[in-house]
Design a protein around this motif. Structure first.
Motif, mmCIF file in Angstrom:
data_model
loop_
_atom_site.group_PDB
_atom_site.id
_atom_site.type_symbol
_atom_site.label_atom_id
_atom_site.label_comp_id
_atom_site.label_asym_id
_atom_site.label_seq_id
_atom_site.Cartn_x
_atom_site.Cartn_y
_atom_site.Cartn_z
ATOM 1 N N GLY A 35 0.780 -1.227 0.000
ATOM 2 C CA GLY A 35 0.000 0.000 0.000
ATOM 3 C C GLY A 35 0.809 1.273 0.000
ATOM 4 O O GLY A 35 0.319 2.336 0.412
ATOM 5 N N ILE A 36 2.059 1.210 -0.473
ATOM 6 C CA ILE A 36 2.911 2.406 -0.439
ATOM 7 C C ILE A 36 3.425 2.798 -1.823
ATOM 8 O O ILE A 36 4.236 3.710 -1.960
ATOM 9 N N ALA A 37 2.924 2.124 -2.877
ATOM 10 C CA ALA A 37 3.474 2.328 -4.214
ATOM 11 C C ALA A 37 3.251 3.734 -4.746
ATOM 12 O O ALA A 37 4.021 4.222 -5.578
ATOM 13 N N LYS A 38 2.186 4.389 -4.303
ATOM 14 C CA LYS A 38 1.848 5.711 -4.849
ATOM 15 C C LYS A 38 2.629 6.832 -4.185
ATOM 16 O O LYS A 38 2.648 7.964 -4.665
ATOM 17 N N ASP A 39 3.303 6.536 -3.095
ATOM 18 C CA ASP A 39 4.050 7.542 -2.349
ATOM 19 C C ASP A 39 5.267 8.019 -3.141
ATOM 20 O O ASP A 39 5.992 7.219 -3.734
ATOM 21 N N ASP A 40 5.485 9.333 -3.179
ATOM 22 C CA ASP A 40 6.608 9.897 -3.950
ATOM 23 C C ASP A 40 7.950 9.366 -3.449
ATOM 24 O O ASP A 40 8.870 9.119 -4.239
ATOM 25 N N PHE A 41 8.068 9.193 -2.140
ATOM 26 C CA PHE A 41 9.338 8.688 -1.606
ATOM 27 C C PHE A 41 9.573 7.244 -2.043
ATOM 28 O O PHE A 41 10.712 6.866 -2.328
ATOM 29 N N THR A 42 8.524 6.444 -2.107
ATOM 30 C CA THR A 42 8.671 5.058 -2.558
ATOM 31 C C THR A 42 9.218 5.008 -3.981
ATOM 32 O O THR A 42 10.103 4.209 -4.291
ATOM 33 N N LYS A 43 8.708 5.864 -4.833
ATOM 34 C CA LYS A 43 9.162 5.898 -6.228
ATOM 35 C C LYS A 43 10.652 6.255 -6.297
ATOM 36 O O LYS A 43 11.403 5.673 -7.078
ATOM 37 N N LEU A 44 11.049 7.241 -5.483
ATOM 38 C CA LEU A 44 12.463 7.612 -5.429
ATOM 39 C C LEU A 44 13.291 6.471 -4.857
ATOM 40 O O LEU A 44 14.352 6.124 -5.393
ATOM 41 N N PHE A 45 12.819 5.876 -3.783
ATOM 42 C CA PHE A 45 13.516 4.789 -3.100
ATOM 43 C C PHE A 45 13.800 3.641 -4.063
ATOM 44 O O PHE A 45 14.919 3.100 -4.098
ATOM 45 N N GLU A 46 12.807 3.261 -4.866
ATOM 46 C CA GLU A 46 12.947 2.119 -5.755
ATOM 47 C C GLU A 46 13.969 2.349 -6.856
ATOM 48 O O GLU A 46 14.529 1.391 -7.400
ATOM 49 N N ILE A 47 14.230 3.601 -7.189
ATOM 50 C CA ILE A 47 15.255 3.904 -8.189
ATOM 51 C C ILE A 47 16.639 3.977 -7.552
ATOM 52 O O ILE A 47 17.596 3.374 -8.047
ATOM 53 N N VAL A 48 16.733 4.678 -6.440
ATOM 54 C CA VAL A 48 18.038 4.905 -5.811
ATOM 55 C C VAL A 48 18.672 3.607 -5.323
ATOM 56 O O VAL A 48 19.887 3.403 -5.482
ATOM 57 N N ILE A 49 17.880 2.701 -4.738
ATOM 58 C CA ILE A 49 18.484 1.473 -4.226
ATOM 59 C C ILE A 49 18.933 0.543 -5.357
ATOM 60 O O ILE A 49 19.757 -0.341 -5.133
ATOM 61 N N GLN A 50 18.416 0.758 -6.566
ATOM 62 C CA GLN A 50 18.926 -0.012 -7.705
ATOM 63 C C GLN A 50 20.387 0.340 -7.966
ATOM 64 O O GLN A 50 21.195 -0.528 -8.302
ATOM 65 N N LEU A 51 20.723 1.616 -7.819
ATOM 66 C CA LEU A 51 22.120 2.024 -7.994
ATOM 67 C C LEU A 51 22.989 1.388 -6.918
ATOM 68 O O LEU A 51 24.102 0.925 -7.206
ATOM 69 N N ALA A 52 22.507 1.327 -5.684
ATOM 70 C CA ALA A 52 23.273 0.710 -4.593
ATOM 71 C C ALA A 52 23.548 -0.751 -4.906
ATOM 72 O O ALA A 52 24.662 -1.252 -4.710
ATOM 73 N N ALA A 53 22.524 -1.453 -5.403
ATOM 74 C CA ALA A 53 22.711 -2.863 -5.760
ATOM 75 C C ALA A 53 23.720 -3.013 -6.882
ATOM 76 O O ALA A 53 24.587 -3.892 -6.853
ATOM 77 N N ILE A 54 23.617 -2.147 -7.867
ATOM 78 C CA ILE A 54 24.486 -2.240 -9.027
ATOM 79 C C ILE A 54 25.932 -1.886 -8.684
ATOM 80 O O ILE A 54 26.875 -2.374 -9.321
ATOM 81 N N LEU A 55 26.129 -1.063 -7.666
ATOM 82 C CA LEU A 55 27.499 -0.719 -7.267
ATOM 83 C C LEU A 55 28.258 -1.931 -6.733
ATOM 84 O O LEU A 55 29.490 -1.901 -6.645
ATOM 85 N N SER A 56 27.535 -3.001 -6.404
ATOM 86 C CA SER A 56 28.230 -4.229 -6.021
ATOM 87 C C SER A 56 29.060 -4.760 -7.185
ATOM 88 O O SER A 56 30.076 -5.431 -6.979
ATOM 89 N N GLY A 217 18.056 1.206 3.208
ATOM 90 C CA GLY A 217 17.713 0.465 2.001
ATOM 91 C C GLY A 217 18.903 0.263 1.089
ATOM 92 O O GLY A 217 19.090 -0.821 0.518
ATOM 93 N N ASN A 218 19.731 1.287 0.937
ATOM 94 C CA ASN A 218 20.921 1.178 0.093
ATOM 95 C C ASN A 218 21.901 0.153 0.629
ATOM 96 O O ASN A 218 22.465 -0.635 -0.137
ATOM 97 N N ILE A 219 22.107 0.156 1.928
ATOM 98 C CA ILE A 219 23.049 -0.797 2.535
ATOM 99 C C ILE A 219 22.560 -2.229 2.340
ATOM 100 O O ILE A 219 23.323 -3.115 1.939
#
Length: 268
Positions: A35-56, A217-219
């Motif tokens: 129930g949090i998909a519409k939240d602006d922070f969720t949208k940002l979160f889902e993009i930013v943590i992809q970069l954290a994963a990819i930095l591995s 989330g990034n960690i």
């Protein structure tokens, strides 16, 4: 979004980022159920943590990634990322609209799964075993495949670029590694653009509490992705795409059944 929800999404991202099953699709579906998909922070979160994963990728392949004597390697990445930057800029509103319709992502997961079942039979004579053998033209064409995942959320950036690499004659292992390398500038650009847009239009989203959740989330995403990336390389090299194809089909059908017979999938 609370801390537990952030950790759940980060674990999903870390596991699925390098698999051809669409990490974005999985996070959108998961955030919809929470129930949090519409939240602006969720949208940002889902993009930013992809970069954290990819930095591995940068950590695991640091010797190759920071070998500045291989200037052609960086040129190929720049060439390959250009199509996604252009298409992403042109279709940003379209992409955001698709991300707000989990049912669309379910359909793409299903159709993408059907493709993965057969893809190993299409490219059986690879000739390129090292990224040094990838020409600038081939890098650009692989980048064009990446745009399919940009336009159709749920398709999987990893799947699109690996298949693109195999179509250009790369072995599964070489195609997967180049896909990982290409993800670094791609997601870096997406992250910077997303943070800028939020800072410009909704600066309140970047509150101290949210930044703390984003850090957690990034960690988590980085640690989980680091643990899963080598597994994927070994599994893909040995077994190919078929397993992931069946998984996508089962998940897609399950989501469609839930949507039409149990409860509509929405972002609200």
């Amino acid at each position: 979004m609370n801390t537990l929800q952030a950790i759940i999404l980060a674990i999903i991202e870390g596991i699925t980022e390098f698999l051809p099953v669409s990490s974005t699709g999985h996070m959108v579906i998961a955030s919809s159920f929470m129930g949090i998909a519409k939240d602006d922070f969720t949208k940002l979160f889902e993009i930013v943590i992809q970069l954290a994963a990819i930095l591995s990728v940068v950590v695991i392949y640091w010797k190759k990634f920071f070998d500045f004597s291989r200037i052609q390697f960086y040129i190929k990445l720049i060439i390959a990322v250009i199509p996604a930057l252009i298409i992403g800029g042109l279709f940003k509103k379209h992409i955001e609209a698709m991300l707000e319709t989990p049912i669309f992502i379910a359909i793409i997961l299903l159709l993408g799964g059907i493709i993965l079942i057969f893809v190993d039979k299409w490219f059986t004579n690879p000739i390129i075993n090292d990224d040094a053998e990838i020409s600038n033209k081939k890098a650009f064409l692989i980048g064009c495949y990446q745009t399919l995942a940009v336009v159709f959320p749920g398709l999987s950036r990893s799947a699109a670029t690996i298949i693109g690499g195999m179509q250009q004659g790369l072995t599964r292992k070489t195609a997967a590694e180049f896909s990982f390398f290409l993800a670094v500038p791609t997601m870096m650009a997406a992250t910077v653009k997303s943070i800028y847009d939020v800072y410009k239009n909704s600066p309140e989203v970047l509150s101290t509490d949210n930044l703390g959740i984003l850090a957690i989330g990034n960690i988590v995403a980085f640690i989980v992705a680091y643990a899963s990336i080598k597994f994927f390389i070994g599994f893909l090299t040995k077994n190919g795409f078929k397993f992931f194809g069946y998984y996508r089909i089962i998940l897609g059908i399950a989501l469609l059944v839930i949507h039409f017979f149990i409860h509509p999938l929405t972002v609200s």
